[in-house]
Design a protein around this motif. Structure first.
Motif, short mmCIF file in Angstrom:
data_model
loop_
_atom_site.label_atom_id
_atom_site.label_comp_id
_atom_site.label_asym_id
_atom_site.label_seq_id
_atom_site.Cartn_x
_atom_site.Cartn_y
_atom_site.Cartn_z
N VAL A 90 24.05 34.28 65.97
CA VAL A 90 23.84 32.60 65.18
C VAL A 90 24.89 32.66 64.92
CG1 VAL A 90 22.30 31.82 63.67
CG2 VAL A 90 21.18 34.03 64.91
N ARG A 91 24.96 31.09 65.70
CA ARG A 91 26.12 30.45 64.77
C ARG A 91 25.98 28.54 64.32
NH1 ARG A 91 29.27 33.21 69.68
NH2 ARG A 91 29.74 35.29 69.45
N PRO A 92 26.06 28.63 62.97
CA PRO A 92 26.36 28.97 61.81
C PRO A 92 25.54 30.53 61.98
CG PRO A 92 25.86 27.32 61.79
CD PRO A 92 26.31 26.59 63.26
N GLY A 93 26.49 31.78 61.42
CA GLY A 93 25.35 32.72 60.50
C GLY A 93 24.50 32.28 59.32
N PRO A 94 23.59 32.90 59.71
CA PRO A 94 22.91 32.59 57.84
C PRO A 94 23.61 32.84 56.29
CG PRO A 94 22.16 35.51 58.60
CD PRO A 94 22.76 34.09 59.72
N ASP A 95 24.53 34.20 56.90
CA ASP A 95 25.79 33.96 55.54
C ASP A 95 26.41 32.63 54.91
OD1 ASP A 95 24.27 36.22 54.94
OD2 ASP A 95 26.29 37.42 55.47
N ALA A 96 26.34 31.76 55.72
CA ALA A 96 27.55 30.55 55.97
C ALA A 96 25.73 29.47 55.89
CB ALA A 96 28.60 30.15 57.40
N LEU A 97 25.56 29.61 56.37
CA LEU A 97 23.98 28.14 56.21
C LEU A 97 23.29 27.78 55.04
CD1 LEU A 97 23.16 25.75 58.63
CD2 LEU A 97 21.03 27.52 59.38
N VAL A 98 23.33 29.04 54.52
CA VAL A 98 22.80 28.99 53.24
C VAL A 98 22.99 28.04 51.94
CG1 VAL A 98 23.71 30.64 51.75
CG2 VAL A 98 21.48 30.37 51.60
N HIS A 99 25.04 28.16 53.32
CA HIS A 99 25.11 26.84 51.83
C HIS A 99 24.92 25.18 51.55
CE1 HIS A 99 27.86 30.84 51.29
NE2 HIS A 99 28.04 30.22 49.97
N ALA A 100 24.70 25.24 53.25
CA ALA A 100 24.08 24.13 53.30
C ALA A 100 22.87 23.99 53.57
CB ALA A 100 24.57 23.89 54.71
N GLN A 101 22.05 25.03 53.16
CA GLN A 101 20.09 24.69 52.82
C GLN A 101 20.15 24.97 51.59
OE1 GLN A 101 19.40 28.31 54.25
NE2 GLN A 101 18.58 27.93 56.70
N ASP A 102 21.42 25.59 50.94
CA ASP A 102 21.00 25.01 49.33
C ASP A 102 21.80 24.88 48.29
OD1 ASP A 102 20.16 26.41 46.47
OD2 ASP A 102 18.79 27.47 47.38
N LYS A 103 21.52 23.83 47.65
CA LYS A 103 22.63 23.05 47.00
C LYS A 103 23.16 24.15 45.42
CE LYS A 103 21.20 18.16 48.56
NZ LYS A 103 20.05 18.85 49.19
N GLY A 104 21.83 24.48 45.57
CA GLY A 104 22.48 25.22 44.33
C GLY A 104 22.97 26.65 44.30
N VAL A 105 22.56 26.79 46.00
CA VAL A 105 24.00 28.16 46.20
C VAL A 105 24.90 27.36 46.93
CG1 VAL A 105 24.47 30.08 47.98
CG2 VAL A 105 21.95 29.80 47.03
N MET A 106 25.32 26.48 47.09
CA MET A 106 26.76 25.88 47.35
C MET A 106 27.64 25.36 46.58
SD MET A 106 26.90 21.99 49.07
CE MET A 106 26.83 21.52 47.37
N ARG A 107 26.92 25.00 45.17
CA ARG A 107 27.46 24.58 43.85
C ARG A 107 28.11 26.06 43.10
NH1 ARG A 107 29.58 20.28 45.18
NH2 ARG A 107 27.85 18.51 45.03
N ALA A 108 27.10 26.85 43.89
CA ALA A 108 28.09 28.36 42.66
C ALA A 108 28.69 28.81 43.77
CB ALA A 108 26.95 29.19 42.96
N ARG A 109 28.93 29.24 45.20
CA ARG A 109 29.77 29.52 45.75
C ARG A 109 31.30 28.97 45.88
NH1 ARG A 109 30.29 32.75 50.30
NH2 ARG A 109 32.82 33.53 50.26
N LEU A 110 31.52 27.40 45.85
CA LEU A 110 31.90 26.43 45.15
C LEU A 110 32.89 26.53 44.79
CD1 LEU A 110 31.22 23.06 47.57
CD2 LEU A 110 32.24 25.33 48.03
N ASP A 111 32.06 27.00 43.16
CA ASP A 111 32.91 26.85 42.13
C ASP A 111 33.60 28.20 41.56
OD1 ASP A 111 32.09 24.50 40.61
OD2 ASP A 111 29.93 25.87 40.02
#
Length: 379
Positions: A90-111
């Motif tokens: 699966v490409r991109p995989g779920p561990d990566a794609l979740v950051h485009a699916q969930d804006k809260g997860v994205m912001r936390a990881r980018l921080d």
């Protein structure tokens, strides 16, 4: 020798154009589409009609596919993990794609990885929004549902605690962000393969109308070289840190005080990269395919000094084909890309690309063609 089968989840225009890029390579396509009328379903030979939210449907679709990729980010993360557990790439995989699916997860990881973003936090109710506003410069505040938004949907700019009630009615977490004082919006498009090869396209300017991308200029005019390099390096770093495989679009704000901040991420071909179909040596669609198949990536350099993409939106003039005669005769270099969609007011039904050495001329040609196709320009 058997050529690989790429399974594409989602039947929209991104899938249609990715399929087009695979044809010269002999890549076989299998499509999971909502309806037979979807944009890609009209042109792909092997189409499965089904619900991407149903795990059994996804598992059945994945049989016979060498890799699964997407034209949207909405497949449930747990379903993607189940496919990986079944041995399906699966490409991109779920561990990566979740950051485009969930804006809260994205912001936390980018921080966590030190990427500059607007001030933000998850808020619980309208009073919490007011508290967030008071922590900064006050209202207005931008509110976003953490999942499901696109093209301005799921986004509100609120000026008071009373206006902040609407986003919470969706019943999902809400992200509050400062309203950034920006000069313009930019986008950095990069592609990364499983073994870590990566390429970066020129940073572009993206102009929005009513929350929808209208015009993209490649490269971004008058962008300081150091900021351009910073944006590209930031996008490449995000792709590496998040483990992205395929195309990544990093939407950016260029602020009035000379910074760039990350607005959104998309892990698929993106509207800000449509110019590459005619303006780059290798399009975003071809490179996304190369990446998910772990093939060497193609040259992302531009073919011309300037390329402009303008989206063709539906209006009150449904017979766009009759406009071809005028548009093609007026500009023999014009590239028209239509998506096979019914024309509805405000709906993206296609785009046009123009290119050349004079930016004003290239912009005028693209805007005229898009306007004539829509029916807002008649001469």
């Amino acid at each position: 020798m058997t050529f690989p089968v790429v399974g594409m989840v989602g039947g929209g225009q991104l899938a249609r154009m990715t399929h087009e890029a695979g044809i010269p390579l002999g890549i076989r396509f299998k499509l999971l589409s909502d309806t037979p009328q979807d944009s890609a379903a009209q042109v792909v030979n092997d189409v499965v009609i089904g619900d991407y939210r149903d795990l059994d449907t996804l598992r059945e679709f994945a049989r016979g596919c060498d890799v699964i990729t997407f034209d949207h980010e909405h497949v449930p993360t747990e379903h993607l993990r189940a496919l990986e557990a079944d041995g399906i790439p699966v490409r991109p995989g779920p561990d990566a794609l979740v950051h485009a699916q969930d804006k809260g997860v994205m912001r936390a990881r980018l921080d966590a990885i030190g990427v500059p973003c607007p001030r933000h936090r998850i808020v619980s109710d309208p009073q919490d929004v007011a508290a967030f506003a008071d922590e900064g410069d006050g209202f207005p505040v931008v509110l976003k549902t953490v999942r499901g938004g696109y093209d301005g949907k799921g986004v509100w700019v609120v000026d008071s605690v009373e206006e902040a009630a609407e986003p919470f009615r969706a019943g999902v977490p809400v992200l509050a962000e400062e309203k950034v004082d920006f000069v313009r919006e930019l986008a950095a498009n990069v592609v990364r393969s499983p073994h870590g090869q990566a390429v970066a396209y020129p940073v572009v300017e993206s102009r929005q109308v009513n929350g929808v991308c209208d015009t993209v200029i490649a490269p971004a005019p008058d962008l300081d070289e150091s900021l351009s390099l910073q944006a590209s390096q930031m996008a490449l770093s995000i792709a590496k840190e998040l483990g992205v495989v395929g195309h990544l679009a990093v939407e950016l704000f260029q602020t009035r005080d000379g910074r760039i901040l990350v607005n959104e991420l998309a892990m698929r071909p993106h509207n800000s990269g449509h110019w590459t179909m005619d303006g780059a040596v290798t399009s975003q669609f071809a490179n996304h395919l190369r990446a998910v198949l772990d093939l060497p990536l193609g040259d992302p350099r531009p073919r011309a000094a300037w390329t402009v993409m303008v989206n063709v939106l539906g209006g009150d003039f449904p017979d766009m084909y009759s406009a071809y005669l005028h548009c093609m005769a007026r500009d023999p270099q014009l590239k028209i890309h239509m998506y096979g969609k019914d024309v509805k007011p405000g709906r993206k039904v296609g785009h046009v690309n123009t290119y050349g050495d004079d930016l004003d001329d290239v912009l005028e040609r693209a805007r005229h063609a898009a306007g004539y196709l829509r029916g807002t320009i008649t001469e």
